[in-house]
Design an enzyme around this catalytic site. Structure first.
Site, PDB file in Angstrom:
ATOM      1  N   ASP A 126      41.153  48.302  49.487  1.00  0.00           N
ATOM      2  CA  ASP A 126      40.684  48.130  48.129  1.00  0.00           C
ATOM      3  C   ASP A 126      39.303  47.491  48.244  1.00  0.00           C
ATOM      4  OD1 ASP A 126      40.777  47.788  45.237  1.00  0.00           O
ATOM      5  OD2 ASP A 126      41.053  45.672  45.681  1.00  0.00           O
TER       6      ASP A 126
ATOM      7  N   ASP B  53      44.448  43.141  47.150  1.00  0.00           N
ATOM      8  CA  ASP B  53      44.735  41.782  46.680  1.00  0.00           C
ATOM      9  C   ASP B  53      45.205  41.692  45.244  1.00  0.00           C
ATOM     10  OD1 ASP B  53      42.289  42.340  45.387  1.00  0.00           O
ATOM     11  OD2 ASP B  53      41.823  40.201  45.293  1.00  0.00           O
TER      12      ASP B  53
ATOM     13  N   ASP C 133      47.110  46.685  43.044  1.00  0.00           N
ATOM     14  CA  ASP C 133      47.276  47.130  44.425  1.00  0.00           C
ATOM     15  C   ASP C 133      48.741  47.122  44.862  1.00  0.00           C
ATOM     16  OD1 ASP C 133      44.542  47.496  44.893  1.00  0.00           O
ATOM     17  OD2 ASP C 133      44.266  45.375  45.304  1.00  0.00           O
TER      18      ASP C 133
END
Length: 633
Positions: free
Chosen positions: A316, A508, A512
């Site tokens: 990410d 995080d 996600d």
């Protein structure tokens, strides 16, 4: 005496074996050798029958184990009157559980240390200045707490300036971060639960309850990891059948060539494969403990095995490759609106958003002396933006496409260096854009390079950001593939389509959580990430340091190497002893003792997976990075 009784209750079969051995010695000393033979042989056959029963149950469940060698060795030694060797084999089998528990306990010492250091009490400062001791679970947000020298911080808090020594307070955060050197904290700095105060008494203001504090989150994750099972069965099964067939073949050949059935028993005695059953789980538990010492919680030995074989890493962007703390760069109002008007309306709407960007916009408004307005109604559309009714006007803020649905005249604003454009509309009219920027983590590029060096050569960014920004970040970090403007379900689909597996996903945020669960190994940046991400991940990094992802892969590879090495050490020594025993050189009783030595060598080697304190010096070098990323919804 209490210790003996406690362990006798814990390992009843081992205790019985030792009693039988002592009774046999007494009978032998009293001149009753035939009684010793009957005692040892009868007891050994009872144990063999118990093992055979469990073996048959395992076979019926489709699991071919290694017990057949032990059972055959016991029966063979009894039949050829090597009854002392029979009892030694039984002692080896029954003592294996105790030996495994001891070795696993040593391997789990870092995990156990974390659990044992869980804060139990706190010292609350009352309004009159007096101190009362309360359970850590009774601390409320806003309480002022006294930390005495060498005391564990009970809850997350903010360090207060009252009575703070010159130079700030010193805290040992090694149980949280793996860093051995104390860190200095000053008035206003955050202090994490689980840290150990230095030599001076200080005060903190609680910012979270015990349940929601950092250390309790770690304890919960550690407890989950401690209860997990390493993939010992799968690992041992790869060698169980061929090892068993080889041992039986050598034993049968020795008997056939020599014509002496004792040779058959002597070969099988040294073939008892305890290293396959004990060394591997000890190594995996040691690797999990080693990871915990380095600020990384690994939820099971199977995760370490997957990490060791990983071929693709997916990141990410926001809060993972970047710091996730954007700063306002510019407000660009459209004609008919002022910069302050756009900012105050945007910040007022963002009060009702859970997105990390909201705090930055609100802080920028406060820094300019603007007063935020309450909303009559507010609704957040996850990953897109917020719609709020403020001061009689409808304010829409978020992604350009989302705002354009409310204001068709909304236009993209020119950006550079990966800046973020947040669109704002008021009453269906485009009001302007807010430009913000985030910066890459200093060691993000080095982490990608280190992962490639470890064999994770395929890399990818999955983000909800716009394509230009995502591609700009990828170019900065030499990441080979990019998928931008992704919704959570798009990320899951993208991970499932990757062919170079196992796949690691590092993220995080709340959005996600699904993709972390979908990846072969989900790694959550749990230091300030969401609880949902931490719970769905297989690995949780407890410090705000992306390089720990590379460290987790390194520990996984080292653990797997040591586990396999321990197994092969045991197999190699057993094979050598089998070949020697086939020529009648090793008596059965001596062979049983030698096999115990082989077990100890394999287990001691497996304990190397614990690593050493020098692991704490392992790091990915940091390099300065310019602001290059945007923060998307």
């Amino acid at each position: 005496m209490a210790w003996i009784l406690r362990n006798a209750r814990r390992y009843p079969l081992l205790a019985t074996t030792l009693l039988v051995a002592v009774l046999g010695i007494v009978l032998w000393a009293g001149g009753w050798p035939s009684a010793v033979q009957w005692l040892f042989s009868g007891f050994a056959l009872v144990v063999a029958a118990m093992q055979a029963y469990e073996m048959v149950r395992d076979i019926m469940r489709g699991h071919w184990g290694l017990d057949i060698l032990a059972v055959t060795a016991i029966v063979a030694t009894v039949l050829v009157n090597e009854y002392v060797a029979s009892l030694v084999i039984v002692l080896m089998l029954t003592g294996g559980e105790a030996l495994e528990d001891y070795a696993a306990g040593r391997a789990k010492r870092e995990l156990n240390a974390l659990l044992e250091k869980s804060p139990q009490s706190a010292h609350r400062v009352l309004p009159d200045g007096s101190i009362e001791e309360i359970p850590a679970t009774a601390v409320a947000v806003g309480d002022t707490l006294l930390l005495r020298p060498a005391e564990i911080v009970p809850v997350d808090g903010v360090l207060l300036g009252e009575e703070l020594p010159e130079g700030g307070g010193a805290f040992d955060e090694s149980s949280l971060t793996g860093e051995s050197m104390p860190v200095q904290r000053f008035a206003g700095d955050g202090v994490l639960s689980g840290a150990v105060n230095g030599q001076a008494a200080v005060q903190i203001r609680a910012s979270a309850t015990a349940e929601n504090s950092q250390y309790q989150r770690i304890v919960a994750l550690v407890a989950e990891a401690s209860e997990s099972k390493a993939p010992v069965v799968r690992l041992a099964d790869r060698y169980a059948v061929p090892f068993t067939l080889f041992a039986l073949a050598v034993a049968g050949a020795a008997w056939a060539i020599s014509g002496d059935p004792v040779r058959f028993a002597e070969v099988l005695v040294v073939a008892t494969p305890c290293p396959l059953l004990i060394a591997a789980p000890v190594a995996f538990m040691g690797g999990m403990s080693r990871a915990a010492r380095n600020g990384v919680i690994v939820k099971g030995g199977g995760v370490l095995e997957q990490l060791s074989r990983a071929r693709t890493v997916v990141f990410d962007k926001t809060g993972t490759l970047t710091h996730g703390t954007p700063s306002l760069a510019e407000v660009r109002p459209e004609p008919g609106f002022t910069a302050d008007e756009v900012l105050v309306l945007a910040a007022s709407a963002e009060q009702y958003s859970s997105h990390v960007l909201a705090a930055s916009i609100m802080q920028a408004a406060r820094d300019r002396g603007l007063t935020l307005l309450p909303a009559e109604t507010a609704r957040e559309v996850a990953t897109h933006g917020v719609v709020a009714r403020i001061d009689g006007r409808t304010v829409t803020i978020g992604k350009l496409g989302f705002v354009r649905d409310a204001a068709p005249d909304a236009l993209a604003t020119p950006l550079s260096g990966g800046q973020l454009s947040i669109a704002v509309a008021v009453d269906g009219r485009f009001a302007g854009s807010i430009v913000a920027s985030d910066s890459l983590r200093e060691n993000a590029a080095a982490t990608v390079r280190e992962l490639a060096r470890l064999g994770v050569r395929e890399s990818m960014i999955l983000t909800g950001d716009a394509w230009p920004t995502a591609e700009h970040v990828a170019a900065q970090l030499d990441i080979t593939r990019v998928r931008a403007e992704c919704l959570p379900e798009d990320k899951v689909t993208a991970v499932r389509e990757i062919t170079a597996r196992p796949v690691i996903m590092v993220g995080d945020g709340v959005n996600d959580a699904p993709v972390l669960a979908a990846a072969d190994v989900g790694i959550a940046m749990g230091a300030r990430g969401s609880t949902a991400a931490s719970e769905s991940a297989d690995v949780v990094i407890m410090v705000d340091d992306i390089s720990r992802a590379a460290r987790a892969v390194y520990i996984g590879q080292d653990t797997m190497r040591i586990a396999l090495q321990s197994i092969w050490i045991g197999i190699a020594f057993s094979v050598v002893l089998m070949l020697i025993a086939a020529f009648g050189v090793i008596p059965a009783t001596v062979g049983a003792g030698l096999q115990e030595v082989v077990d100890l060598v394999a287990i001691l080697n497996a304990l190397r997976a614990i690593g050493s304190r020098r692991d704490r010096a392992w790091s990915v070098p940091a390099a300065p990075a310019p602001p290059v990323t945007e923060l998307a919804r």
